[in-house]
Design a protein around this motif. Structure first.
Motif, short mmCIF file in Angstrom:
data_model
loop_
_atom_site.label_atom_id
_atom_site.label_comp_id
_atom_site.label_asym_id
_atom_site.label_seq_id
_atom_site.Cartn_x
_atom_site.Cartn_y
_atom_site.Cartn_z
N GLY A 75 0.77 -1.23 0.00
CA GLY A 75 0.03 0.04 0.09
C GLY A 75 0.64 1.25 -0.01
O GLY A 75 0.73 2.07 -0.74
N ARG A 76 1.91 1.22 0.89
CA ARG A 76 2.82 2.57 0.87
C ARG A 76 3.59 2.65 -0.27
O ARG A 76 3.73 3.68 -0.87
N LEU A 77 4.06 1.39 -1.04
CA LEU A 77 4.73 1.31 -2.42
C LEU A 77 3.97 1.93 -3.44
O LEU A 77 4.43 2.93 -4.28
N LEU A 78 2.60 1.59 -3.41
CA LEU A 78 1.64 2.01 -4.40
C LEU A 78 1.31 3.37 -4.01
O LEU A 78 1.44 4.52 -5.29
N PHE A 82 11.25 -5.76 -6.90
CA PHE A 82 10.93 -5.53 -5.77
C PHE A 82 10.15 -6.74 -4.99
O PHE A 82 9.69 -7.59 -5.68
N TRP A 83 10.16 -6.82 -3.71
CA TRP A 83 9.34 -7.70 -2.98
C TRP A 83 8.37 -7.21 -2.21
O TRP A 83 8.38 -6.50 -1.29
N ASP A 84 7.21 -7.67 -2.67
CA ASP A 84 5.72 -7.19 -1.98
C ASP A 84 5.85 -8.35 -0.78
O ASP A 84 5.55 -9.42 -1.27
N GLN A 106 15.57 11.95 -1.85
CA GLN A 106 13.96 11.74 -1.35
C GLN A 106 13.36 10.72 -1.75
O GLN A 106 12.62 10.29 -0.75
N ALA A 107 13.65 10.21 -2.98
CA ALA A 107 12.94 8.87 -3.52
C ALA A 107 13.33 7.64 -2.46
O ALA A 107 12.81 6.95 -2.18
N ALA A 108 14.79 7.83 -2.27
CA ALA A 108 15.45 6.70 -1.47
C ALA A 108 14.86 6.65 -0.11
O ALA A 108 14.37 5.66 0.56
N ARG A 109 14.72 7.75 0.54
CA ARG A 109 13.99 7.97 1.85
C ARG A 109 12.59 7.46 1.80
O ARG A 109 12.21 6.74 2.74
N ALA A 110 11.81 7.59 0.76
CA ALA A 110 10.48 7.43 0.65
C ALA A 110 10.34 5.91 0.51
O ALA A 110 9.53 5.21 1.12
N LEU A 111 11.35 5.20 -0.07
CA LEU A 111 11.27 3.90 -0.71
C LEU A 111 11.59 3.22 0.90
O LEU A 111 10.85 2.15 1.37
N ALA A 112 12.63 3.49 1.69
CA ALA A 112 12.84 3.02 2.90
C ALA A 112 11.85 3.31 3.93
O ALA A 112 11.50 2.25 4.56
N LEU A 168 9.24 0.24 3.31
CA LEU A 168 9.45 -1.10 4.00
C LEU A 168 8.66 -1.41 5.02
O LEU A 168 8.26 -0.47 5.90
N LEU A 169 8.43 -2.53 5.43
CA LEU A 169 7.81 -3.14 6.79
C LEU A 169 8.48 -2.59 8.02
O LEU A 169 9.75 -2.56 7.79
N THR A 170 7.79 -2.06 8.83
CA THR A 170 8.33 -1.69 10.11
C THR A 170 8.68 -2.88 11.11
O THR A 170 8.24 -4.14 10.57
N ASP A 171 9.39 -2.66 12.23
CA ASP A 171 9.81 -3.78 12.98
C ASP A 171 8.51 -4.52 13.61
O ASP A 171 8.46 -5.60 13.45
N ASP A 172 7.59 -3.72 13.85
CA ASP A 172 6.21 -4.07 14.36
C ASP A 172 5.61 -5.28 13.34
O ASP A 172 5.23 -6.09 13.58
#
Length: 362
Positions: free
Chosen positions: A235-238, A255-257, A327-333, A336-340
């Motif tokens: 969802g965040r990637l979209l 990429f890995w969904d 900016q794009a690299a930060r947004a891609l980070a 990613l799934l959070t630790d939770d």
């Protein structure tokens, strides 16, 4: 020793003419130049021998579509090498010609079981393009074909624009898309004799250096690799792909969904044009007994195998203005799934976003 062949691919018919007129000032002896019959250079008589050809596709080998070759090029090259003593050659592609059939022309056997690579091999790829075409290809008028050719090229010849600013910007874009390429203007272009020992293959350019930052020009640009073994929240990637930062010229790679643990996704973005598609299966999702021999070991040696997730990863290349890439690299980070989220893999399937895998914008 086989004869080295340079392939020249251009952004337009005009770019072909500019390039050929420029290089005709200095032509090495023993050269064969094969050009489409529709192209005529005012200085063509200075090029000897100068052979025109009409593109003709044929199916060799097993006769399937994957064995489609340029039969016209094969016959002209073989005849010139075997009877005229040609020791190097240049093949000029039409603007919309596909590169792959030409490359296969050298490796697929003909009806007499002969392979052109027995007497000749592709040594390098040169792209010739107008400054405006390069700039527009990643901005107002996205041109994935031209961008991909620039990424593959050993050399890019830029036709200088009357607007010096446009020319400088085009050169910087080329440097960001392909840091390994030699960049020249058509006024300094030449038909160099390629190294007989160098063979061009599509896999070579794709394994070149992944990052380069240039901060000493007005158009500071960057090419960065975003590589991490952690699943992406679809969802965040979209949301990110629907709102790419201005100045991000190129985003491409696997990429890995998180919601699709077995499927390799592939993003291909040029300017505002975006395409997302399925690109195979992660090796980690394949039973061990079906792994190609040595495949996992090779990935481990390259540092591309994670002890937990195997080869599943985000492996994306970003090119553009320095600020946009950052900016794009930060947004891609942040996608990613959070630790939770990472500790609840049973819930990843609930994150599914089918719209992501059908994304296609123009």
């Amino acid at each position: 020793m086989t004869v080295p062949v340079t392939i020249v691919s251009a952004s337009s018919t005009s770019a072909v003419s500019y390039f050929l007129s420029s290089v005709s000032r200095s032509v090495p002896a023993g050269l064969l130049v094969v050009v489409p019959g529709t192209h005529r250079s005012r200085r063509r008589r200075q090029l000897t021998p100068w052979v025109h050809t009409t593109p003709r596709l044929a199916r060799w080998g097993e006769g399937c579509g994957c064995c489609t070759v340029r039969a016209d090029v094969a016959s002209k090259l073989r005849r010139a090498i075997e009877t005229d003593g040609v020791d190097h050659a240049v093949v000029v592609l039409n603007v919309n010609d596909d590169l792959e059939p030409l490359l296969k022309t050298f490796t697929v056997a003909d009806s007499h079981n002969r392979r052109l690579q027995d007497v000749a091999h592709v040594s390098r790829l040169v792209v010739a393009a107008e400054s405006a075409a390069i700039v527009h290809s990643v901005q107002a008028q996205p041109n994935p074909g031209l961008v991909e050719r620039i990424e593959l090229a050993d050399e890019v010849v830029v036709h200088a624009d009357a607007d010096d600013d446009m020319t400088r910007q085009a050169i910087d874009i080329v440097s960001a898309l392909n840091p390994s390429a030699t960049v020249s203007t058509d006024g300094s272009a030449s038909l160099k004799v390629p190294s007989p020992s160098h063979w061009f293959t599509l896999s070579d350019p794709r394994s070149r250096a992944q990052e380069q930052v240039t901060a000493d020009t007005e158009y500071a640009q960057q090419r960065r690799r975003f590589l991490v073994h952690r699943p992406m929240h679809p969802g965040r990637l979209l949301s990110f792909l629907r709102d790419l930062p201005p100045g991000l010229w190129r985003l491409t790679g696997a990429f890995w969904d998180a919601s699709r643990p077995a499927e390799v996704g592939f993003i291909d973005s040029v300017g505002s044009r975006i395409s997302v598609r399925h690109a195979g299966t992660w090796l980690a999702a394949v039973p061990d007994e079906r792994h190609p021999p040595g495949a996992v070991m090779t990935l481990k040696q390259r540092g591309q195998w994670d002890t937990t997730y195997g080869d599943r990863c985000q492996d994306l290349i970003l090119s553009g203005h320095l600020g946009a890439v950052t900016q794009a690299a930060r947004a891609l980070a942040e996608c990613l799934l959070t630790d939770d989220e990472l500790v609840t893999p049973d819930e990843w399937s609930t994150l599914a976003q089918p719209t992501l895998w059908d994304l296609e914008t123009t």
